[in-house]
Design a protein around this motif. Structure first.
Motif, mmCIF file in Angstrom:
data_model
loop_
_atom_site.group_PDB
_atom_site.id
_atom_site.type_symbol
_atom_site.label_atom_id
_atom_site.label_comp_id
_atom_site.label_asym_id
_atom_site.label_seq_id
_atom_site.Cartn_x
_atom_site.Cartn_y
_atom_site.Cartn_z
ATOM 1 N N GLN A 126 0.807 -1.216 0.000
ATOM 2 C CA GLN A 126 0.000 0.000 0.000
ATOM 3 C C GLN A 126 0.846 1.274 0.000
ATOM 4 O O GLN A 126 0.346 2.358 -0.323
ATOM 5 C CB GLN A 126 -0.949 0.011 1.195
ATOM 6 C CG GLN A 126 -0.252 0.042 2.544
ATOM 7 C CD GLN A 126 -1.248 -0.119 3.697
ATOM 8 O OE1 GLN A 126 -2.419 -0.405 3.474
ATOM 9 N NE2 GLN A 126 -0.774 0.086 4.904
ATOM 10 N N GLN A 127 2.139 1.148 0.355
ATOM 11 C CA GLN A 127 3.021 2.309 0.360
ATOM 12 C C GLN A 127 3.598 2.597 -1.030
ATOM 13 O O GLN A 127 4.192 3.661 -1.237
ATOM 14 C CB GLN A 127 4.180 2.075 1.343
ATOM 15 C CG GLN A 127 3.750 1.766 2.769
ATOM 16 C CD GLN A 127 2.931 2.883 3.386
ATOM 17 O OE1 GLN A 127 3.121 4.063 3.075
ATOM 18 N NE2 GLN A 127 1.993 2.517 4.254
ATOM 19 N N GLN A 128 3.450 1.682 -1.957
ATOM 20 C CA GLN A 128 4.013 1.897 -3.279
ATOM 21 C C GLN A 128 3.263 2.992 -4.031
ATOM 22 O O GLN A 128 2.061 3.186 -3.840
ATOM 23 C CB GLN A 128 3.978 0.604 -4.105
ATOM 24 C CG GLN A 128 4.973 -0.439 -3.649
ATOM 25 C CD GLN A 128 5.067 -1.615 -4.606
ATOM 26 O OE1 GLN A 128 4.477 -1.609 -5.693
ATOM 27 N NE2 GLN A 128 5.813 -2.630 -4.219
ATOM 28 N N GLN A 129 3.998 3.691 -4.879
ATOM 29 C CA GLN A 129 3.394 4.770 -5.646
ATOM 30 C C GLN A 129 2.253 4.241 -6.521
ATOM 31 O O GLN A 129 2.404 3.246 -7.228
ATOM 32 C CB GLN A 129 4.446 5.433 -6.530
ATOM 33 C CG GLN A 129 3.924 6.640 -7.302
ATOM 34 C CD GLN A 129 5.021 7.313 -8.101
ATOM 35 O OE1 GLN A 129 6.162 6.884 -8.073
ATOM 36 N NE2 GLN A 129 4.683 8.389 -8.796
ATOM 37 N N GLY B 236 -2.000 3.565 -3.285
ATOM 38 C CA GLY B 236 -2.575 4.058 -2.038
ATOM 39 C C GLY B 236 -3.996 3.587 -1.803
ATOM 40 O O GLY B 236 -4.447 3.499 -0.655
ATOM 41 N N PHE B 237 -4.705 3.248 -2.875
ATOM 42 C CA PHE B 237 -6.091 2.791 -2.729
ATOM 43 C C PHE B 237 -6.179 1.483 -1.941
ATOM 44 O O PHE B 237 -7.236 1.162 -1.386
ATOM 45 C CB PHE B 237 -6.747 2.620 -4.104
ATOM 46 C CG PHE B 237 -6.092 1.600 -4.990
ATOM 47 C CD1 PHE B 237 -6.440 0.255 -4.921
ATOM 48 C CD2 PHE B 237 -5.128 1.985 -5.905
ATOM 49 C CE1 PHE B 237 -5.850 -0.684 -5.740
ATOM 50 C CE2 PHE B 237 -4.519 1.048 -6.728
ATOM 51 C CZ PHE B 237 -4.875 -0.291 -6.644
ATOM 52 N N LEU B 238 -5.064 0.738 -1.864
ATOM 53 C CA LEU B 238 -5.075 -0.503 -1.083
ATOM 54 C C LEU B 238 -5.264 -0.207 0.408
ATOM 55 O O LEU B 238 -5.831 -1.019 1.140
ATOM 56 C CB LEU B 238 -3.767 -1.271 -1.285
ATOM 57 C CG LEU B 238 -3.518 -1.832 -2.687
ATOM 58 C CD1 LEU B 238 -2.148 -2.496 -2.750
ATOM 59 C CD2 LEU B 238 -4.594 -2.823 -3.094
ATOM 60 N N ARG B 239 -4.771 0.964 0.824
ATOM 61 C CA ARG B 239 -4.900 1.349 2.231
ATOM 62 C C ARG B 239 -6.360 1.600 2.597
ATOM 63 O O ARG B 239 -6.763 1.444 3.752
ATOM 64 C CB ARG B 239 -4.062 2.607 2.483
ATOM 65 C CG ARG B 239 -3.840 2.964 3.947
ATOM 66 C CD ARG B 239 -3.026 4.236 4.095
ATOM 67 N NE ARG B 239 -1.730 4.118 3.425
ATOM 68 C CZ ARG B 239 -1.399 4.811 2.329
ATOM 69 N NH1 ARG B 239 -2.259 5.640 1.774
ATOM 70 N NH2 ARG B 239 -0.214 4.660 1.790
ATOM 71 N N GLU B 240 -7.140 1.996 1.597
ATOM 72 C CA GLU B 240 -8.539 2.359 1.849
ATOM 73 C C GLU B 240 -9.477 1.156 1.769
ATOM 74 O O GLU B 240 -10.669 1.284 2.051
ATOM 75 C CB GLU B 240 -8.978 3.417 0.826
ATOM 76 C CG GLU B 240 -8.087 4.662 0.827
ATOM 77 C CD GLU B 240 -8.266 5.495 -0.428
ATOM 78 O OE1 GLU B 240 -9.147 5.121 -1.257
ATOM 79 O OE2 GLU B 240 -7.526 6.467 -0.605
#
Length: 401
Positions: A191-194, A197-201
């Motif tokens: 989720q930190q990869q450019q 970020g949608f994985l974090r959500e």
């Protein structure tokens, strides 16, 4: 690769380099036919060239012969033997020889068991065996091979694990819940990869309610964190399929959406390339299609969008004793560049050129067809759709479906 592409083709320099290597290796092998390592080099180079630039399978017989010569020159307990036999199975599978692939892959698995190799060494063999069994319609056995491949790859190889989980018609509940945990671990790592970020959500009720086991945390999860994030795509698609079969449509949709977003993040749609292809097609086909006039109705072309069922239709047609399935790697794509150049010349006789190339295509395909088959079924995806004007012009009596 079958599209009517512009003159420059990706990998042209690599292709030329490999072709030079093949020419050199052929000379070396002719001088030392009993040298197993030279035979192996020739086989792997031809195999790589076939993968980079498929041409209808013309290189496969020579590559298979070289693989077998390499095997003949090595003892069965040599560390290379199983890898070579696995490569041969993969080559035959790519060459639309699934029965031969099954034989080689099964033998390699038996040898791995005899040598008591760790199970994860067999993950790729089991996955390819599943593909070969699927091709010949032995679906129950294929599903079992995929399940074994997934468990062999778990903890070692995220790519093989994800694809093995996604490949069977269905997966058991226990395997599905394991996949949910692996997918969650993957989202946490990536989720930190450019652009990810949608994985974090992502809020997934099944995964959020579970605590990851120690085997999926820290250094023990290096097999996930060190892999490419695109490997999560197939994992999410597999979980989507599982929940869809259980009619848990909300969860199924969430996993499908995440899988598609992951895919889009890695392979964004490049409309510029599509526009170039369309301009090229329009430049070539400025007038009504001219038929080659060739009186030959032996070819059957099956075309369609990806995952639209074209392969299934091909397999159904191939169940007839007088139809041979040619697969996607056929002699059509390599001929399109030369055909385009010929048709682009001013004052060229289109009918003569089309007849010449259609005969060349049918002759090459006929070499692949067993004598008992009367027709050839070629399956194609989206790229083949851009060749439809070529197909209709060159093989005017071919069946299109």
């Amino acid at each position: 690769a079958a599209a009517a592409a512009a003159a420059a083709q990706p990998g042209a320099e690599d292709k030329a380099s490999l072709e030079r290597d093949v020419a050199t290796l052929r000379i070396d092998v002719e001088r030392q036919p009993g040298n197993a390592m030279l035979q192996l080099q020739l086989a792997t180079t031809l195999h790589q060239l076939n993968h980079l630039n498929p041409d209808g399978g013309s290189r496969i017989p020579e590559a298979a012969k070289a693989y077998r010569a390499a095997l003949d020159g090595l003892p069965a307990d040599d560390s290379l033997y199983i890898n070579i036999q696995g490569n041969l199975g993969a080559l035959l599978l790519a060459g639309n020889e699934p029965e031969g692939a099954i034989q080689e892959l099964s033998a390699a698995l038996q040898q791995a068991q005899a040598q008591q190799l760790p199970l994860h060494h067999s993950a790729g063999l089991l996955f390819n065996l599943g593909k070969a069994l699927t091709t010949v319609g032995r679906l129950k056995e294929a599903d079992e091979a995929y399940a074994e491949a997934a468990q062999a790859a778990y903890g070692h190889d995220l790519s093989s694990y994800s694809k093995s989980i996604a490949a069977p018609r269905s997966i058991r509940e226990e395997a599905a819940m394991q996949a949910v945990q692996v997918a969650k671990a993957g989202r946490l790592f990536f989720q930190q990869q450019q652009g990810l970020g949608f994985l974090r959500e992502a809020k997934l009720a099944d995964a959020d309610s579970q605590v990851l086991p120690q085997s999926l945390q820290g250094e023990q999860a290096d097999w996930i964190s060190s892999a490419a994030s695109i490997e999560l795509v197939w994992l999410h698609f597999a979980i989507h399929k599982h929940y869809h079969s259980l009619k848990q449509y909300d969860l199924a949709w969430q996993y499908l959406d995440l899988g598609n977003r992951l895919m889009a993040a890695h392979t964004p749609h490049r409309h510029e390339q599509e526009e170039r292809n369309l301009r090229h097609i329009k430049a070539i086909f400025r007038a009504p299609i001219i038929s080659s006039g060739l009186q030959n109705d032996s070819a059957i072309f099956v075309v369609g969008m990806p995952r639209s069922g074209s392969t299934l239709v091909e397999q159904m047609l191939a169940s007839h004793s007088q139809v041979h399935a040619a697969g996607e790697d056929t002699a059509l794509a390599p001929l399109t560049t030369g055909l385009n150049k010929q048709l682009s010349k001013p004052d060229v006789d289109h009918t003569r050129v089309l007849r010449k190339y259609s005969k060349r295509y049918l002759t090459r395909m006929r070499r692949l067809v067993p004598s008992s088959s009367g027709r050839t079924a070629q399956v194609g995806g989206l790229a083949a759709c851009t060749c439809l004007p070529r197909v209709r012009a060159a093989c005017s009596q071919a069946r299109l479906g």
